[in-house]
Design an enzyme around this catalytic site. Structure first.
Site, PDB file in Angstrom:
ATOM      1  N   GLY A  16       0.822  -1.215   0.000  1.00 47.13           N
ATOM      2  CA  GLY A  16       0.000   0.000   0.000  1.00 47.13           C
ATOM      3  C   GLY A  16       0.844   1.247   0.000  1.00 47.13           C
ATOM      4  O   GLY A  16       2.002   1.240   0.399  1.00 47.13           O
ATOM      5  N   ARG A  17       0.244   2.331  -0.470  1.00 45.30           N
ATOM      6  CA  ARG A  17       0.945   3.620  -0.494  1.00 45.30           C
ATOM      7  C   ARG A  17      -0.062   4.707  -0.191  1.00 45.30           C
ATOM      8  O   ARG A  17      -1.177   4.696  -0.717  1.00 45.30           O
ATOM      9  CB  ARG A  17       1.592   3.848  -1.858  1.00 45.30           C
ATOM     10  CG  ARG A  17       2.293   5.197  -1.982  1.00 45.30           C
ATOM     11  CD  ARG A  17       2.948   5.389  -3.351  1.00 45.30           C
ATOM     12  NE  ARG A  17       4.172   4.591  -3.474  1.00 45.30           N
ATOM     13  CZ  ARG A  17       4.316   3.577  -4.306  1.00 45.30           C
ATOM     14  NH1 ARG A  17       3.307   3.197  -5.082  1.00 45.30           N
ATOM     15  NH2 ARG A  17       5.461   2.918  -4.378  1.00 45.30           N
ATOM     16  N   GLY A  19      -0.569   9.067   1.616  1.00 47.73           N
ATOM     17  CA  GLY A  19       0.021  10.396   1.684  1.00 47.73           C
ATOM     18  C   GLY A  19       1.181  10.510   2.655  1.00 47.73           C
ATOM     19  O   GLY A  19       2.036  11.378   2.507  1.00 47.73           O
ATOM     20  N   MET A  20       1.216   9.628   3.683  1.00 45.52           N
ATOM     21  CA  MET A  20       2.269   9.723   4.685  1.00 45.52           C
ATOM     22  C   MET A  20       3.318   8.626   4.570  1.00 45.52           C
ATOM     23  O   MET A  20       4.268   8.595   5.337  1.00 45.52           O
ATOM     24  CB  MET A  20       1.658   9.673   6.084  1.00 45.52           C
ATOM     25  CG  MET A  20       1.138  11.012   6.565  1.00 45.52           C
ATOM     26  SD  MET A  20       2.451  12.185   6.843  1.00 45.52           S
ATOM     27  CE  MET A  20       3.262  11.424   8.234  1.00 45.52           C
ATOM     28  N   GLY A  21       3.181   7.687   3.646  1.00 43.97           N
ATOM     29  CA  GLY A  21       4.211   6.671   3.532  1.00 43.97           C
ATOM     30  C   GLY A  21       3.793   5.466   2.728  1.00 43.97           C
ATOM     31  O   GLY A  21       2.695   5.395   2.170  1.00 43.97           O
ATOM     32  N   VAL A  23       3.532   1.144   2.744  1.00 43.85           N
ATOM     33  CA  VAL A  23       3.341   0.034   3.658  1.00 43.85           C
ATOM     34  C   VAL A  23       3.819  -1.250   2.981  1.00 43.85           C
ATOM     35  O   VAL A  23       3.405  -1.563   1.856  1.00 43.85           O
ATOM     36  CB  VAL A  23       1.865  -0.102   4.087  1.00 43.85           C
ATOM     37  CG1 VAL A  23       1.693  -1.270   5.060  1.00 43.85           C
ATOM     38  CG2 VAL A  23       1.370   1.195   4.724  1.00 43.85           C
ATOM     39  N   LYS A  38       5.235   0.417   7.888  1.00 42.58           N
ATOM     40  CA  LYS A  38       5.019   1.680   7.178  1.00 42.58           C
ATOM     41  C   LYS A  38       6.289   2.499   7.258  1.00 42.58           C
ATOM     42  O   LYS A  38       6.840   2.718   8.338  1.00 42.58           O
ATOM     43  CB  LYS A  38       3.849   2.448   7.801  1.00 42.58           C
ATOM     44  CG  LYS A  38       3.485   3.727   7.056  1.00 42.58           C
ATOM     45  CD  LYS A  38       2.194   4.320   7.612  1.00 42.58           C
ATOM     46  CE  LYS A  38       1.772   5.566   6.839  1.00 42.58           C
ATOM     47  NZ  LYS A  38       0.498   6.108   7.350  1.00 42.58           N
ATOM     48  N   ASP A 133      -9.282  11.324   8.558  1.00 44.40           N
ATOM     49  CA  ASP A 133      -9.249  10.762   7.202  1.00 44.40           C
ATOM     50  C   ASP A 133     -10.116   9.508   7.128  1.00 44.40           C
ATOM     51  O   ASP A 133      -9.708   8.490   6.571  1.00 44.40           O
ATOM     52  CB  ASP A 133      -7.806  10.443   6.799  1.00 44.40           C
ATOM     53  CG  ASP A 133      -7.642  10.318   5.279  1.00 44.40           C
ATOM     54  OD1 ASP A 133      -8.483  10.871   4.547  1.00 44.40           O
ATOM     55  OD2 ASP A 133      -6.675   9.661   4.846  1.00 44.40           O
TER      56      ASP A 133
END
Length: 600
Positions: A16-17, A19-21, A23, A38, A133
């Site tokens: 996964g990708r 806004g903050m990093g 995974v 992450k 979010d």
């Protein structure tokens, strides 16, 4: 970094990708287990604000003890990279489920899922954290429909100051509460709003305010009524009130915690529904709705901010002799007979309206769109904005039904002069030259405003050597920046480097991305962009070179005085201020309308 060592971890695959990093599925040699790891992206590693937020996310999420929040094993730094070690959850992503099918989900499943997310949120809220979010892609469905709320990357301690940097925003636009657009206080009820949006989407297969532009979505959250699930499927009528309260514009009108929303949804599920003579609960077999736009489904994080600011920055400055081309005249079908009088007319004002207009019952208004936030179209194709709401209030006071007709900007004054329109309404600056062709009733004052990235020192009073963005053809492009640059050169200082873009949205995006030092634009454009930036942008100095905007009517028409009196009444009642504040243009309010009040 795939399949490579990372300290005592072995990164096996990217899963996964955000806004903050990024995974990764990773093997932790120290604990002999597979985890979700992450890691802050390389290009953000040097950003101290991002680092601070990442560390805060790790510490905050680790402190939330709830079975529906993904457990945090640990966090730290390896080789200059921040990381977060979490339990690896095998499950379905709710966002992917909705996007794949484009169809509603079983209401019983939806209500159960909402209840579990509500538990996670209330637990976080009790710990003083706001998720910020909440959206389908941050909800995982594991075995036996056990639900996890993931990614506290935007979590913030309640009451903390903003930590936004240029190029990023907190949250995803499709689920953001109205107060997040206008700088209001964000609290747990903002998460409740987002969860109500998720409830609606899962029940209907559509987002609450589907639109082709982010500008339209912003207008939906800020001013449009909450959508009704029963409009998609009559069997969902019991959920209409739940969604309406969960998505109330004012936080005080919403459910005050997520658990209350979940309880109301459970109660709605229990309401019997009669369909074709048979009674029973809601069924999974729903009327199919159109697929959610893939483009909208992909928008998140930093892209949202740049695109949103671009969308709301379309309003070109209309001072001076230039004009903005618009669509050709699109008259509505002719209507015979007088229009019914609207409620709210003020008799003394209505009596002053010229007889031919009063007898028709209509006020025909020529308008050119889009020029957010004054006049543009929402997702339903309706013309909305500050100008529109104000003109509706004025027309109502005059006892007339407003009839908006789109036209090119150049055609407005000639059409007013020849009687095709009663009045023009398109952010038109009242100038002495234009007063030779029409009479103007002033209703607003706009000028030039500079915007800069928050924390920058760029200032219009010290512009020499700065890279300043302008939209092509505006008065800032043709007059302001050339004059400032010439003055710099005459003083032996570096000139202002003017960066010209075709459209204002491109200028705003360049500022957010750090490509220019500042931008100069029409004050409502700059003000609206700043308001929606989540703290990324701030004003640079005060508004200057102000001039009035006015509604043009035919020369010598008695309608000018009727408009002036009606606007004066709307001002005295407080409605003028309410409308201006709602659209974020209160700095341009005037105290007294006049006829032909040009400054230049």
């Amino acid at each position: 970094m795939d399949a490579t060592p990372f300290g005592h971890y072995q990164l096996q695959k990217l899963i996964g990708r955000g806004g903050m990093g990024e995974v990764y599925q990773a093997y932790d040699a120290d604990t002999d287990r597979i985890v979700a790891l992450k890691v802050l992206p390389p290009h953000l590693a040097a950003d101290t604000t991002f680092q601070e937020r990442f560390r805060r996310e790790s510490h905050a999420a680790a402190g939330v003890s709830n079975p529906h929040v993904v457990p945090i094993h640990g966090y730290g730094e390896i080789d200059g990279r921040l990381y977060l070690d979490m339990r690896l959850i095998e499950g379905r992503n709710l966002g992917a489920m909705l996007t794949k099918t484009g169809k509603p989900l079983d209401p019983e499943f939806v209500v159960g899922m909402i209840g579990q997310v509500a538990e996670a949120l209330d637990s976080a809220h009790r710990a003083g954290l706001i998720h910020r979010d909440v959206k389908p892609s941050n909800i995982l469905i594991a075995d036996n429909d056990f639900v996890y709320l993931i990614d506290f990357g935007l979590a913030r301690t309640a009451g903390d100051a903003g930590m936004t940097t240029a190029g990023s925003t907190l949250g995803t636009l499709a689920y953001m509460a109205p107060e997040r657009f206008d700088g209001g206080k964000v609290d747990p009820r903002s998460d409740v709003y987002a969860l109500a949006c998720v409830l609606y989407e899962c029940l209907t297969g559509e987002r609450p305010y589907p639109a082709d532009s982010l500008e339209q979505q912003i207008a939906g959250h800020m001013v449009s009524p909450a959508p009704r699930a029963s409009d998609k499927d009559p069997r969902l009528a019991a959920f209409d009130e739940v969604i309406a309260k969960g998505m109330a514009k004012k936080p005080s009108k919403r459910y005050q915690n997520a658990g209350e929303l979940a309880a109301a949804a459970r109660a709605a599920l229990a309401v019997p529904v009669r369909v074709t003579g048979r009674s029973g609960r809601h069924s999974a077999q729903r009327v199919p709705t159109r697929r959610v736009s893939k483009k909208l489904a992909a928008i998140a994080g930093a892209t949202v901010l740049v695109a949103a600011l671009g969308a709301v920055g379309l309003w070109q400055l209309r001072a001076g002799g230039g004009s903005v081309p618009g669509p050709s005249l699109a008259d509505s079908a002719s209507t015979t007979g007088p229009a019914p009088a609207p409620t709210g007319a003020v008799d003394d004002v209505a009596a002053t309206v010229p007889a031919e207009v009063r007898e028709s019952g209509r006020l025909v208004i020529g308008v050119n769109v889009p020029y957010a936030p004054n006049e543009f179209k929402n997702s339903s194709g309706e013309i909305v904005g500050f100008d529109v709401d104000l003109m509706k209030a004025v027309a109502r006071t005059m006892g007339l039904a407003p009839e908006f007709r789109e036209t090119g900007f150049d055609a407005i004054l000639p059409s007013v002069a020849d009687g095709s329109f009663n009045v023009g309404m398109s952010s038109i600056t009242d100038t002495a030259e234009r007063e030779e062709r029409a009479d103007f009733v002033t209703y607003f004052q706009a000028g030039t405003m500079w915007a800069r990235r928050t924390g920058s020192s760029a200032d219009p009073g010290s512009a020499c050597g700065l890279r300043v963005g302008v939209a092509h053809g505006t008065i800032q492009d043709t007059a302001e920046i050339p004059a400032k640059s010439d003055a710099c050169v005459a003083a032996g200082l570096p000139p202002v480097e003017e960066v010209v873009r075709t459209h204002q949205d491109e200028v705003t995006a360049a500022l957010v991305a750090g490509e220019i030092d500042a931008m100069t634009a029409d004050s409502p454009v700059a003000g609206f962009a700043i308001k929606l930036s989540g703290g990324a942008l701030e004003p640079a100095g005060e508004v200057f070179d102000a001039a009035p905007y006015g509604w043009p009517v035919a020369k010598g028409s008695g309608l000018a005085e009727s408009l002036r009196l009606a606007l004066e009444h709307v001002m005295d009642s407080g409605e003028y201020r309410t409308i201006a504040t709602m659209w974020g243009v209160e700095k341009g309010m005037i105290n007294q309308p006049v006829i032909n009040g040009a400054f230049r």
